[in-house]
Structure formats: structure tokens, C-alpha cells
Design an enzyme around this catalytic site. Structure first.
Site, mmCIF file in Angstrom:
data_model
loop_
_atom_site.group_PDB
_atom_site.id
_atom_site.type_symbol
_atom_site.label_atom_id
_atom_site.label_comp_id
_atom_site.label_asym_id
_atom_site.label_seq_id
_atom_site.Cartn_x
_atom_site.Cartn_y
_atom_site.Cartn_z
ATOM 1 N N GLU A 265 0.829 -1.204 0.000
ATOM 2 C CA GLU A 265 0.000 0.000 0.000
ATOM 3 C C GLU A 265 0.869 1.262 0.000
ATOM 4 O OE1 GLU A 265 -3.222 -0.006 -0.448
ATOM 5 O OE2 GLU A 265 -3.190 -2.189 -0.509
ATOM 6 N N TRP A 268 1.827 1.598 -3.504
ATOM 7 C CA TRP A 268 0.712 2.142 -4.303
ATOM 8 C C TRP A 268 0.692 3.661 -4.216
ATOM 9 C CZ3 TRP A 268 -2.799 0.440 -7.818
ATOM 10 C CH2 TRP A 268 -3.852 1.309 -8.122
ATOM 11 N N TRP A 296 -22.773 9.759 -18.783
ATOM 12 C CA TRP A 296 -23.143 9.940 -17.387
ATOM 13 C C TRP A 296 -24.453 10.730 -17.279
ATOM 14 C CZ3 TRP A 296 -20.132 6.895 -14.750
ATOM 15 C CH2 TRP A 296 -18.782 6.751 -15.077
ATOM 16 N N TRP A 352 -17.491 9.999 -12.047
ATOM 17 C CA TRP A 352 -16.574 9.810 -10.924
ATOM 18 C C TRP A 352 -16.017 11.131 -10.397
ATOM 19 C CZ3 TRP A 352 -11.614 11.650 -11.379
ATOM 20 C CH2 TRP A 352 -11.122 11.883 -12.677
#
Length: 458
Positions: A265, A268, A296, A352
Site C-alpha cells: 500500500e 501504491w 453519465w 466519478w
């Protein structure tokens, strides 16, 4: 006398393992400064939750500096202009700072460099972007090979301690009072509960690492269980640079239990910063241009659904629990972040970017890199992302990851329900009158999302 040097703090609010501070201390009297620049980020200026954290982190940093015989100068305005003024007032000739990779910070560094002798240092990531490259010499786009290449250069160098003393100037320049920046919310104080969950500052970061050392062995399983405190909760401390990733790696990596999943992580985080370094507009543009054709729903049409999502009133208990936790604490469990984001994008068919902006304002760990890359991962529009038509089933996820107690904590209307009914009270006929029905059915939302995907052909 030796000319003073300016130490420019940004998202690196610590004294230990601070390469810019170490370099400044070796040169002469140090003038530490933080400039609140809301113009450079434009639409990406810090949101409300981050400003709450910033207030307390700056207060903590000033206290740490004073214990070393120094202090923190606060200025507000454009970084290049304020730093140039400070240099003129004090006779400083050089600025030391840690390097940052958000597009507005890169622009600010260029502007400061045109006015002053700016010395940039690494230390915000495990390795700076570009330190690991593909066989053809380019940056990695896919996480897994990036992870393998970066691991070949781990562990990071041992962190450096904070200096025992910081030389100061004979006369301190003027600065703002922190309270005059009004970073804390009032009327209403929606952050009243934040202090129960968080201790911003370098000491708070170290305490979190120490507490997590005993939990890291359970992390591979516990991190997916919202009802358990299985995550490190280090994300805001890392974002504000109150602890370096090298410090975290060197502490957690030496834990008795295998910490590989957690260390991934941290990598990441490096990967996300590499993506915004390569594509600065990652927070506002689809990394895959084909998603530009995605149909969308217009937010004016979807206004009611978006409000239900932001206020935790969708009728999906796991989603609602996460959104209420976010509002109350400035943070959301990682597994629930994915579920809530997927629900907005796919069940509600809302772009998003609207969700990313809501998180930007409400998260205390609102990192441009992580927030943007993670939202595009869920949407499928990122360079290395989940496939759009893999749609999370929030009700199944809730039961699979044993979220009953998590729901009871954040959705008290459902606290009396048993473990079997609480994940979907509506289908079991036990939905309380004060809890909303589902704003859309799972199958209906899924089919609408897949139809939109086929129509847009991203």
C-alpha cells in the site's frame, strides 16, 4: 554574519527525516515558513476537512520548532511572491524545500526558482517519480511491474533524526497568526468529533505507527473488515508529511509479522504520485480518453440521488455507514470507500469526478494523487483500473466483509437489527420508518450502468 536560509514547508510538516531541514541547518540561521496559497491550486485548494487538519498540524509543527529554539512563520498569498518578500526582508538568499508532484506545486516551484535560489530535496515518497523505469526507459503505467521494480530498491535508507538545535535569526520577520486564517469550521462546527479520532502532528503520526506494529500481522484480513480497526490510519499523516514513508517502512518492515501486504500500500502511494507526475490532469480528465464518451447522468437530473449519497441516505446500509463516517470523522474505511465509490459511479451512473470532488472536501487525507487514481481505478477510466462492468454488489460486500457492527455504529436507525437482516433490511421487510428505501434496486442500477457502458463504448 552568515545569511539566513528559508525552509519552505508544504505537505512535509515534520522535523525528522526532513532532508530540506537538514540541508538548511548546515548553511546557517533558518527561517521556517508555511505559505497558505489558495490561488495556485485553483479548483484544488484544500477542502474543509484538510484545513481542519492543517490548522492542528501547523500548531504542532510550531511547537516542535520552538522546542529546538526556532519558530514557524506563517504567510498567506502566492508562494513565489511571499517567499521573495520574505527573502528581501531578511536578506535570505536560498530556499530549501522538499519536492512535490501535484501540478500546482510543480508550477509554484518553477515560479519560486525564477525569483530565488531554490534547492529541492527528495523525501515525500519512497523513491521519486522516474527512479524506476520500464525497459524502454519510460515510467510504469501498470502497478504490478512498478511494484516489482521499486521493491528491487527497497528498503529505503535509514531515516535521519531531527536536529537537536536549529540556528535562528536575530530578528524574526512578521507573520500571520494561525487563528486569523480561520481554518477551523464554525457555525456550525461540523468537525467537532474529529479530535476524538485524530491527533495531527508528528507525535500523532509516530503514535499511530507504534499502535499499528501489533496489528500488522492481521492486516491482510482485517483491512477488509469495516467493523474492525484493522487499517493503519496513517494516510492523513503521510499526506501532510508528518512522517516520511521511509520512516513508516523502516518501522513496520521490521515488525515480527509479515508486513508485505501493508508495504504494498505504501508502494501504491508512490505509484499514484508517478501517475500524476506523468499526467498532471489525472484529477479532472479520464486517463483513458475513450471514457470521454461515457453517457453519465446530468447532475441536475441526478441531484436527488447525489444528495442521498453524500448524506448517507441511499437505502444501502454499507454505503450509508461509510458516507456518515466520512462526514463525522473526515475518513472512511478503505473497503467501504471502494463500495461507496462504485455505487455512485455504477448504480447511480454519476461521473466519478463529482464523487472525487466530494471526497476532496471531506477527507482529512485528501491526496490529489491517491484520490484521483483510486476514483479512476473504480470507474475503469484509469491507466491501470478495474474493468467497468465488474460492478460491486454492496449488499453482498456488506455481508461478506462482516460489516454489521460498522453499520450499527454509523446508522443507528438499524442498530436493533440482527446480523442477517441489517445488510438489507428492506428485502427482509424490517426497514424502520426513519430509514429510506433504496434509491435504486441493485439489478436496475447494474443493468442501467452496463447499458450506458455499451452505448459509450469506452
Amino acid at each position: 554574519m552568515t545569511s539566513p536560509v528559508i525552509l519552505w514547508f508544504r505537505q512535509d510538516l515534520r522535523l525528522s527525516d526532513q532532508a530540506a531541514l537538514a540541508a538548511a541547518v548546515h548553511e546557517g540561521p533558518v527561517i521556517p515558513v508555511y505559505v497558505l496559497d489558495d490561488s495556485a491550486p485553483r479548483q484544488w485548494k484544500m477542502g474543509g476537512a484538510s484545513r481542519w487538519w492543517l490548522h492542528h498540524s501547523l500548531k504542532s509543527l510550531d511547537e516542535k520548532l520552538r522546542s529546538k529554539g526556532s519558530r514557524l512563520i506563517l504567510r498567506r498569498g502566492e508562494c513565489a511572491l511571499e517567499l521573495a518578500r520574505l527573502a528581501q526582508e531578511t536578506g535570505a538568499r536560498r530556499v530549501h524545500a522538499l519536492r512535490h508532484y501535484e501540478p500546482w506545486w510543480r508550477n509554484a516551484e518553477k515560479a519560486v526558482g525564477r525569483e530565488l535560489d531554490l534547492c529541492l530535496h527528495d523525501g515525500g515518497l519512497l523513491l521519486p517519480p522516474g527512479a524506476v523505469r520500464t525497459g524502454s526507459g519510460g515510467p510504469y503505467r501498470i502497478y504490478t511491474p512498478f511494484y516489482r521494480a521499486l521493491m528491487d530498491q527497497m528498503p529505503p535508507a535509514a531515516p535521519t533524526p531531527s536536529p537537536s538545535r536549529i540556528a535562528t535569526v536575530a530578528r524574526w520577520p512578521d507573520g500571520d497568526a494561525l487563528e486569523d486564517w480561520h481554518l477551523l469550521p464554525k457555525n456550525p462546527d461540523w468537525a467537532v468529533a474529529f479530535a476524538r479520532d485524530w491527533t495531527p502532528g508528528e507525535e500523532g503520526a509516530r503514535a499511530n505507527v507504534a499502535a499499528f506494529l501489533d496489528e500488522v500481522g492481521d492486516y491482510p484480513v482485517a483491512r477488509d473488515l469495516p467493523s474492525r480497526e484493522g487499517t493503519s490510519r496513517l494516510s492523513p499523516h503521510l499526506h501532510f508529511g508528518e512522517i516520511s514513508p521511509a520512516q513508516v517502512w523502516n518501522r513496520i518492515g521490521k515488525a515480527p509479522a509479515d508486513a508485505t501486504i501493508f508495504l504494498k500500500e505504501l508502494i501504491w502511494r508512490d505509484y499514484a504520485h508517478t501517475q500524476i507526475w506523468t499526467m498532471p490532469a489525472y484529477g479532472s480528465e479520464n486517463a483513458r480518453a475513450a471514457f470521454d464518451a461515457m453517457p453519465w447522468r446530468d447532475l441536475r437530473e441526478a441531484k436527488t440521488d447525489f444528495k442521498a449519497w453524500t448524506s448517507g441516505r441511499t437505502g444501502y446500509p454499507i454505503v450509508d455507514a461509510g458516507m456518515r463516517q466520512l462526514w463525522a470523522t473526515g475518513w472512511m474505511h478503505n473497503r467501504v470507500r471502494m463500495i461507496a465509490a462504485s455505487f455512485l459511479i455504477k448504480h447511480l451512473l454519476i461521473d466519478w469526478r463529482h464523487g472525487a470532488r466530494w471526497f476532496w472536501d471531506t477527507l482529512v487525507d485528501a491526496s490529489y494523487a491517491n484520490n484521483s487514481v483510486n476514483w479512476q481505478w473504480v470507474a475503469g477510466s484509469g491507466v491501470d483500473a478495474n474493468i467497468f462492468f465488474r460492478i460491486m454488489a454492496p449488499l453482498t460486500q456488506s455481508e461478506k466483509f462482516d460489516a454489521a457492527d460498522y453499520i450499527r455504529k454509523w446508522v443507528p436507525e438499524l442498530a436493533h437489527l440482527n446480523d442477517h437482516h441489517i445488510h438489507d433490511p428492506e428485502i427482509h421487510g424490517v426497514r424502520p420508518a426513519d430509514y429510506p428505501s433504496k434509491c435504486i434496486g441493485h439489478r436496475e442500477g447494474r443493468e442501467r450502468a452496463l447499458a450506458a457502458y455499451r452505448h459509450g463504448k469506452p
